[in-house]
Write an enzyme that holds these catalytic residues in place. Structure first.
Site, PDB file in Angstrom:
ATOM      1  N   ASN A  48      77.615 -28.998 -88.862  1.00  0.00           N
ATOM      2  CA  ASN A  48      77.393 -29.315 -87.451  1.00  0.00           C
ATOM      3  C   ASN A  48      76.654 -28.162 -86.783  1.00  0.00           C
ATOM      4  O   ASN A  48      76.503 -27.094 -87.370  1.00  0.00           O
ATOM      5  CB  ASN A  48      78.736 -29.513 -86.731  1.00  0.00           C
TER       6      ASN A  48
ATOM      7  N   TYR B  48      83.809 -39.289 -97.423  1.00  0.00           N
ATOM      8  CA  TYR B  48      82.388 -39.639 -97.363  1.00  0.00           C
ATOM      9  C   TYR B  48      81.981 -40.642 -98.439  1.00  0.00           C
ATOM     10  O   TYR B  48      81.253 -41.599 -98.171  1.00  0.00           O
ATOM     11  CB  TYR B  48      81.525 -38.372 -97.416  1.00  0.00           C
TER      12      TYR B  48
ATOM     13  N   HIS C  59      78.281 -40.209 -86.174  1.00  0.00           N
ATOM     14  CA  HIS C  59      76.933 -39.715 -86.517  1.00  0.00           C
ATOM     15  C   HIS C  59      75.954 -40.869 -86.770  1.00  0.00           C
ATOM     16  O   HIS C  59      75.073 -40.765 -87.626  1.00  0.00           O
ATOM     17  CB  HIS C  59      76.973 -38.807 -87.751  1.00  0.00           C
TER      18      HIS C  59
HETATM   19 FE1  HDE Z   1      82.159 -35.997 -90.903  1.00  0.00          FE
HETATM   20  N1  HDE Z   1      82.047 -37.944 -91.415  1.00  0.00           N
HETATM   21  N2  HDE Z   1      84.173 -36.093 -91.065  1.00  0.00           N
HETATM   22  N3  HDE Z   1      82.357 -34.077 -90.247  1.00  0.00           N
HETATM   23  N4  HDE Z   1      80.202 -35.863 -90.725  1.00  0.00           N
HETATM   24  C1  HDE Z   1      80.897 -38.655 -91.510  1.00  0.00           C
HETATM   25  O1  HDE Z   1      80.314 -40.088 -93.257  1.00  0.00           O
HETATM   26  C2  HDE Z   1      84.847 -37.067 -91.711  1.00  0.00           C
HETATM   27  C3  HDE Z   1      83.510 -33.383 -90.080  1.00  0.00           C
HETATM   28  C4  HDE Z   1      79.474 -34.746 -90.478  1.00  0.00           C
HETATM   29  O2  HDE Z   1      73.795 -37.558 -91.349  1.00  0.00           O
HETATM   30  C5  HDE Z   1      81.113 -40.029 -92.104  1.00  0.00           C
HETATM   31  O3  HDE Z   1      78.331 -40.926 -93.925  1.00  0.00           O
HETATM   32  C6  HDE Z   1      86.233 -36.715 -91.827  1.00  0.00           C
HETATM   33  C7  HDE Z   1      83.256 -31.990 -89.911  1.00  0.00           C
HETATM   34  C8  HDE Z   1      78.061 -35.067 -90.444  1.00  0.00           C
HETATM   35  O4  HDE Z   1      74.760 -39.083 -92.597  1.00  0.00           O
HETATM   36  C9  HDE Z   1      82.607 -40.028 -92.449  1.00  0.00           C
HETATM   37  C10 HDE Z   1      86.356 -35.492 -91.211  1.00  0.00           C
HETATM   38  C11 HDE Z   1      81.903 -31.868 -89.982  1.00  0.00           C
HETATM   39  C12 HDE Z   1      77.986 -36.434 -90.694  1.00  0.00           C
HETATM   40  C13 HDE Z   1      83.041 -38.668 -91.975  1.00  0.00           C
HETATM   41  C14 HDE Z   1      85.074 -35.117 -90.746  1.00  0.00           C
HETATM   42  C15 HDE Z   1      81.354 -33.180 -90.183  1.00  0.00           C
HETATM   43  C16 HDE Z   1      79.338 -36.897 -90.872  1.00  0.00           C
HETATM   44  C17 HDE Z   1      80.608 -41.170 -91.267  1.00  0.00           C
HETATM   45  C18 HDE Z   1      87.612 -34.663 -90.992  1.00  0.00           C
HETATM   46  C19 HDE Z   1      81.070 -30.588 -89.845  1.00  0.00           C
HETATM   47  C20 HDE Z   1      76.742 -37.278 -90.729  1.00  0.00           C
HETATM   48  C21 HDE Z   1      79.348 -41.665 -91.932  1.00  0.00           C
HETATM   49  C22 HDE Z   1      88.436 -34.510 -92.120  1.00  0.00           C
HETATM   50  C23 HDE Z   1      81.379 -29.618 -90.876  1.00  0.00           C
HETATM   51  C24 HDE Z   1      76.026 -37.203 -92.036  1.00  0.00           C
HETATM   52  C25 HDE Z   1      79.239 -40.888 -93.134  1.00  0.00           C
HETATM   53  C26 HDE Z   1      74.754 -38.012 -91.989  1.00  0.00           C
HETATM   54  C27 HDE Z   1      79.674 -38.220 -91.179  1.00  0.00           C
HETATM   55  C28 HDE Z   1      84.289 -38.249 -92.154  1.00  0.00           C
HETATM   56  C29 HDE Z   1      84.846 -33.942 -90.001  1.00  0.00           C
HETATM   57  C30 HDE Z   1      79.934 -33.397 -90.270  1.00  0.00           C
HETATM   58  C31 HDE Z   1      83.433 -41.155 -91.836  1.00  0.00           C
HETATM   59  C32 HDE Z   1      87.303 -37.550 -92.472  1.00  0.00           C
HETATM   60  C33 HDE Z   1      84.310 -30.875 -89.744  1.00  0.00           C
HETATM   61  C34 HDE Z   1      76.901 -34.101 -90.188  1.00  0.00           C
HETATM   62  O5  HDE Z   1      82.833 -40.144 -93.831  1.00  0.00           O
END
Ligand code: HDE
Length: 702
Positions: free
Chosen positions: A164, A378, A91
């Site tokens: 999402n 996060y 992202h």
């Molecule tokens: Fe994320 N995800 N994600 N994700 N995600 C990140 O956090 C993570 C998942 C989502 O505009 C990271 O700040 C894991 C689902 C958005 O700043 C990180 C898992 C959904 C954004 C991270 C998921 C998301 C992130 C990278 C599985 C929809 C951007 C940078 C267990 C419900 C937020 C950060 C923004 C960002 C981890 C799966 C949505 C690495 C471990 C499911 C919208 O922490």
């Protein structure tokens, strides 16, 4: 300019305004452009020392070496060298804006959260919409999921709903996330492709992960090719809990529904948009907010009890499953309006730190194993990205309600807590922060027990039923797009065993889809993938379509009018008026920007120059040309592409006689979407949608 010497003091008056040039100068910006006059604050160093000359470093002699003592130069170099912070791992590319949430219907029966129970209250928020796979400098329109993250600054603390634009995810357990992301990102040896799933590593991982099949159907659909960020849905994905005063809890799924309805681009259009305007979505959002056309979404919830959940033919704790609207209807409870662009991209959009673990009293987590992993990830990633445990003090991250505790110090501490007490309990202070047993955050009192083990529940075993539900619920046009996206993506995969494995999975989803893809790839019939559970037939859900969710409106859409020397001025004015009255923006495109001489002798300034303003930037086009203009443009490839692309992207085309001639010159046959401008209402009606029936005549779909 050998002996040229610059002395800014001689060029400014007592208020720092530019004075008439008296000295010869070497490469001063003031020489080349007029510098705006006004009451300027003095330019200073970070220590507050005012700077006399920001054009020239300190030298020994006119052409001599730069001196190390030049603290003005050194400070600029030092600060610049540290301007970047690590971009988000996923992202990384995002667009953010401030706004508010207004509750319309109270959920007080289910939750103590004030934001969900105080009707009419406006809660400030910051929203960031992002692509997933590409780097921060990648383009806006790849085939990709869009992140949809909202930080509500509630009276009771920050609540981050980090979702999402697709209601399901690829994997069921957080332990697989890192493999998924490694597989989707550029391959580690070659360093490409950037922001694309069409490569071996991604499809290798997917073909070995049957639980991904439902999300694969979504990403191969036009959901991943949005026309505008204002035209996407958002989903919290996981089940959360609402917790009432008595501790009773109700499951909830959150949905954002765009006021402008859903709309997507055509794949070929998205590809061309990447070149025509890499910032297409960010610019669209910026321009809409600046014009006061504030992007708006409804917040809706699906509420359900444990006993209802137990009766679902799937497990709602499995993030690869959605709850069809037909099973649990959506209840609209409020609206979000984005009405303010950030002052500074880095300070706000880049530094905003979302954490799904940020919830407020009355909202709690479910046991979804993907969510549980996110609750850790996060905060951890923000620590490395923003570099300090005090990132919550950055204005875009700080709660807007009072907050305080006994956490102290750390890198970049901005607060100066008073007093000697930095612990709790304490008998020495009357006013240091204490717990709030009644109103403070309490987890829902849920009983959980079980044997320890690395277990995937039986109820997570069905990987194909909802993939099938999604595919079969689409219109025939959308089904064709899914098939052709799969052919395109898999055609970029070099290893045939991966393509074969994918076709094997598609056979489990729907035989006719598998056949379309196999035929498109030129493969013969292949074995079905083994299925861990019986594929269920589910009641179709038309709510999963995009076409069915387009709004009958031109709001948020743009019409481009192509004109050239000799075009009919009255026809242009009347087309512009009609389009604007219907709610769309209008842009005039011409071979030259400064002025086009029309048939009536008047001059018309264009909004875009033809070669730099292709029709992919518009939702529909109008072509108003004289015969001579049409002849001239028939030899201009950008004019031919303008009309051919609009035709191939299934857009309505309004024409006068000259316009018709250009279409003929471009080899385009008439159809129902090509409409004379004398029938303006018919054109406007056609402009609200795509000419789906045209598609079979412009491309071979599998
Ligand atoms: Fe994320 N995800 N994600 N994700 N995600 C990140 O956090 C993570 C998942 C989502 O505009 C990271 O700040 C894991 C689902 C958005 O700043 C990180 C898992 C959904 C954004 C991270 C998921 C998301 C992130 C990278 C599985 C929809 C951007 C940078 C267990 C419900 C937020 C950060 C923004 C960002 C981890 C799966 C949505 C690495 C471990 C499911 C919208 O922490």
């Amino acid at each position: 300019m050998k002996n040229a010497k610059t002395d800014i003091r001689r060029r400014t008056d007592s208020k720092g305004h530019m004075a008439p040039q008296s000295q010869p100068v070497g490469g001063n910006p003031g020489e080349l452009h007029q510098i705006a006059a006004g009451e300027h604050a003095p330019l200073t160093t970070n220590q507050g020392v005012s700077i006399s000359d920001n054009q020239n470093s300190l030298k020994s002699g006119t052409r001599g070496p730069i001196l190390l003592e030049d603290f003005v130069l050194r400070e600029k170099i030092n600060h610049f060298d540290h301007e970047r912070i690590p971009e988000r791992i996923v992202h990384a590319r995002g667009t953010g804006a401030h706004g508010f949430f207004e509750l319309k219907e109270s959920l007080a029966k289910y939750t103590t959260a004030k934001i969900l129970s105080e009707v009419g209250v406006k809660t400030p928020l910051f929203t960031r919409i992002s692509t997933v796979a590409g780097g921060a400098g990648s383009v806006d329109t790849p085939r990709d999921i869009r992140g949809f993250a909202v930080k509500f600054y509630t009276k009771e603390g920050n609540w981050d709903l980090v979702g999402n634009n697709i209601p399901v995810f690829f994997i069921q357990d957080a332990i697989k996330f890192h493999d998924l992301i490694h597989a989707v990102k550029m391959e580690p040896d070659s360093g490409f492709p950037q922001s694309a799933t069409a490569h071996d590593n991604f499809w290798d991982f997917i073909s070995l992960t049957p639980e991904s099949m439902h999300t694969v159907m979504w990403i191969m659909s036009d959901r991943t090719l949005p026309r505008s960020l204002r035209m996407i849905e958002g989903f919290g994905v996981h089940s959360f809990r609402l917790v009432s005063d008595s501790g009773a809890s109700t499951f909830v799924k959150f949905h954002w529904r765009p006021k402008l309805g859903l709309q997507s681009t055509i794949w070929d259009e998205a590809v061309k948009l990447a070149g025509a305007d890499p910032d297409f979505h960010r610019r669209d959002m910026f321009e809409a907010i600046q014009a006061g056309k504030f992007p708006e979404w409804e917040l809706a919830v699906q509420l359900f009890s444990q006993s209802e959940a137990d009766a679902f033919p799937f497990d709602h704790l499995d993030a690869t499953k959605l709850i069809p609207e037909e099973l649990i209807p959506l209840k609209v409870i409020g609206r979000m309006v984005l009405d303010r662009w950030p002052n500074n991209f880095f300070a706000e959009t880049e530094q905003v730190a979302f954490c799904p673990s940020n919830v407020v009293p009355g909202i709690d987590f479910s046991n979804d194993p993907l969510l549980q992993g996110r609750l850790f990830s996060y905060l951890d990633t923000q620590l490395s990205r923003l570099g300090s445990p005090n990132f919550h003090q950055i204005p875009v991250n700080a709660p807007k309600c009072p907050f305080g505790n006994h956490q102290r110090d750390g890198h970049m501490q901005m607060e100066q807590p008073k007093g000697s007490i930095n612990y709790e309990p304490s008998s020495l202070s009357k006013d240091s922060p204490r717990e709030t047993p009644n109103a403070g955050f309490r987890s829902a009192p849920v009983q959980d027990s079980g044997e320890k083990g690395r277990i995937r529940p039986e109820s997570f075993a069905d990987h194909y039923s909802q993939a099938r539900l999604f595919y079969l619920s689409q219109t025939t046009y959308e089904q064709a797009h899914i098939a052709s996206a799969l052919v395109f993506e898999l055609s970029k995969v070099a290893h045939t065993h991966i393509q074969e494995a994918m076709v094997g999975h598609l056979r489990r989803i729907e035989e006719s889809l598998a056949k379309r893809v196999a035929d498109g790839l030129g493969m013969s019939q292949l074995p079905k993938a083994p299925a861990a559970a019986l594929v269920k037939q589910m009641k179709l859900s038309p709510a999963l379509q995009i076409i069915g969710k387009m709004k009958d409106s031109l709001d948020g859409r743009t019409v481009g009018i192509l004109v050239a020397k000799g075009s009919d001025g009255a026809a242009i004015r009347s087309a512009k008026r009609a389009v604007a009255n219907a709610g769309a923006s209008v842009k005039v495109v011409a071979p030259t920007l400064g002025g086009t001489k029309l048939a009536d002798g008047s001059m018309l300034k264009a909004d875009g120059q033809l070669a730099g303003t292709p029709s992919v930037l518009f939702d529909a086009i109008v072509v108003i040309l004289s015969e001579a203009g049409a002849n001239m443009l028939s030899k201009e490839s950008s004019a031919i592409d303008f009309v051919r692309d609009a035709f191939a992207h299934l857009k309505a085309i309004g024409v006068d006689r000259g316009g018709q001639s250009l279409l003929k010159g471009a080899g385009l046959a008439n159809d129902a979407g090509i409409i004379g401008i004398s029938e303006m209402q018919a054109f406007l009606a056609a402009a609200k949608t795509r000419q789906w029936d045209r598609e079979a005549s412009v491309r071979t779909l599998p």
